[in-house]
Design a protein around this motif. Structure first.
Motif, PDB file in Angstrom:
ATOM      1  N   HIS A 139       6.115  -2.616   3.388  1.00  0.00           N
ATOM      2  CA  HIS A 139       5.681  -3.865   4.016  1.00  0.00           C
ATOM      3  C   HIS A 139       6.472  -4.122   5.297  1.00  0.00           C
ATOM      4  O   HIS A 139       7.678  -3.889   5.353  1.00  0.00           O
ATOM      5  CB  HIS A 139       5.894  -5.015   3.035  1.00  0.00           C
TER       6      HIS A 139
ATOM      7  N   ASP B 283       5.714  -5.359  -1.393  1.00  0.00           N
ATOM      8  CA  ASP B 283       4.829  -4.239  -1.733  1.00  0.00           C
ATOM      9  C   ASP B 283       4.134  -4.474  -3.063  1.00  0.00           C
ATOM     10  O   ASP B 283       2.963  -4.139  -3.238  1.00  0.00           O
ATOM     11  CB  ASP B 283       5.617  -2.933  -1.797  1.00  0.00           C
TER      12      ASP B 283
ATOM     13  N   THR C 275       0.963  -6.738  -2.855  1.00  0.00           N
ATOM     14  CA  THR C 275      -0.186  -6.316  -2.059  1.00  0.00           C
ATOM     15  C   THR C 275      -1.054  -5.305  -2.782  1.00  0.00           C
ATOM     16  O   THR C 275      -1.812  -4.577  -2.176  1.00  0.00           O
ATOM     17  CB  THR C 275       0.291  -5.684  -0.736  1.00  0.00           C
TER      18      THR C 275
END
Length: 430
Positions: A160, A197, A200
């Protein structure tokens, strides 16, 4: 605030480092992946790191204007000063790149965890990327690393894109793989993934799969309709120079982003932070919302042929760190604008929707705009000069009312004439 770096270069601490470079992604975030393997005197790895980074720096020119400069580590990266540490110095990961730029981070640990401690970044405004910089020479900023503690003997990973803002510098990091205090010289096979992370992983798709009703062959497939984006909330923004307000802005903001497909994004003023700077001939309004969207408005003053001064919007820069529809983060700008133009000492107002073209794939829509970046008196707006769209509307409304009244008068007159003719005719004999 720019300070001297508190970290002396530990040249007396010998270490062996291996630096590898690989080409990164496109656009503003195109960079080189930096891979550093810091080893001790026994050739054992103590720090391993691979990451990508970019820097966005706002600086003042000799003409009192503000510009942006972008720095990215390239193929001439060195790693002097990286060390495993000892009883008096913390482990340090340091790189140098470009024309006198450097970045470093040191690490601390407990019995169970390790984490970054202090980040130091030095940029040299003698570099050609800082065109016409007012201040020349190296400038150093120091900031605490926001990384959370990581378990020892674990590799921290985070794809990210994240950022740190300090002074006039934005530091961007992504695709990070890191382990400090490597045990027995061998990088661990255990991973620790950052929370960004984890969050997502296609939550929308999973929700659709688990909540959609079961259908048969005779059942119609459910249809979805996209909800239209509502008009953005109107925000009131201001900057202060000491105790006095030096810039006022009122507007609703909506971004039109055309990456994979067009997306409209409303900026929520309730969760937006305001920073910037005021000057006599240049001013910057920076808005940073909670979703890591940065919008910089740069205003300038110009002299006209009639020896009067006017201000206008000269430049817009936008950085979208959070991805949209899975696309890459975005940075775009337009430094050749000449809009929102009015007399210095007045405010500019436009109630109708306006579009500011940043690039072909990125526009800003403004609503109920009012702006005064210079000569604010008594912390309130001066008399406003309306945009053409508003004045045109105000001009058309009385015309429309006059035409309607004229048409009504004509109807009344025709009805009167017809009524008079009938009254004169009277009764006819049979």
């Amino acid at each position: 605030m720019a300070t001297r770096s508190p970290w002396p270069r530990p040249l007396s601490l010998p270490c062996c480092c291996l630096l590898l470079l690989a080409l990164g992604g496109p656009g503003f975030f195109q960079s080189h992946a930096v891979e550093v393997n810091v080893k001790d005197l026994s050739n054992n790895t103590c720090i391993y790191a691979e990451w990508m980074m970019s820097f966005l720096i706002k600086y003042e020119t000799n003409s009192s204007e503000y510009k942006n400069a972008t720095l990215k580590p390239s193929t001439n990266v060195t790693h002097d000063g990286s060390t495993c540490g000892n009883n008096t110095h913390a482990p340090l990961l340091a790189i140098q790149f470009g024309a006198g730029h450097s970045w470093s981070i040191n690490f601390t640990k407990t019995n169970e965890t390790y984490q970054g401690n202090i980040i130091s970044f030095t940029y040299n405004t003698n570099d050609a990327v800082f065109k016409d910089a007012k201040t020349k020479g190296p400038i150093t900023i120091v900031v605490k690393d926001p990384m959370h503690p990581v378990q020892l003997n674990t590799v921290y990973k985070c794809h990210h894109l994240d950022s740190i803002e300090v002074a006039n510098v934005s530091l961007f990091f992504w695709n990070v793989t890191l382990q400090a205090f490597v045990q027995n010289g061998t990088v661990s096979k255990n991973d620790s993934t950052c929370e960004a992370d984890k969050s997502t992983v296609a939550p929308t798709t999973v929700a659709n799969l688990t909540t959609a009703p079961i259908t048969t062959a005779s059942s119609p497939l459910p249809t979805t309709t996209s909800k239209p984006v509502e008009k953005p909330l109107i925000g009131n923004y201001s900057l202060k120079d000491g105790d006095k307000i030096c810039l006022l802005a009122t507007m609703g903001l909506q971004l039109n982003v055309s990456q994979e497909k067009p997306v409209l994004i409303n900026i929520n003023p309730k969760t937006t932070n305001v920073t910037g700077s005021c000057g006599n001939t240049s001013a910057i309004l920076r808005l940073n919302d909670s979703n890591k969207r940065f919008i910089d408005f740069t205003f300038a003053v110009k002299n006209t042929s009639a020896n009067t001064q006017r201000f206008y919007l000269k430049e817009v820069n936008i950085t979208l760190i959070s991805s949209i529809n899975g696309s890459e983060p975005l940075n775009a700008g337009n430094n050749n604008l000449s809009i929102w133009d009015t007399f210095l000492g007045s405010s500019y107002m436009c109630q109708k929707e306006q579009t500011v073209l940043v690039t072909e794939d990125l526009q800003i829509h403004t609503f109920d705009l009012r702006i005064q970046p210079f000569k604010v008196q008594d912390n309130k707006y001066s008399k406003a000069e309306e945009c053409f769209a508003d004045s045109d509307l105000n001009f058309l409304i009385p015309i429309a009312v006059g035409v309607a009244l004229g048409f009504l008068i004509i109807l009344v007159f025709i009805s009167y004439v017809i009524g008079r003719r009938k009254s004169r005719t009277g009764y006819q004999s049979v």
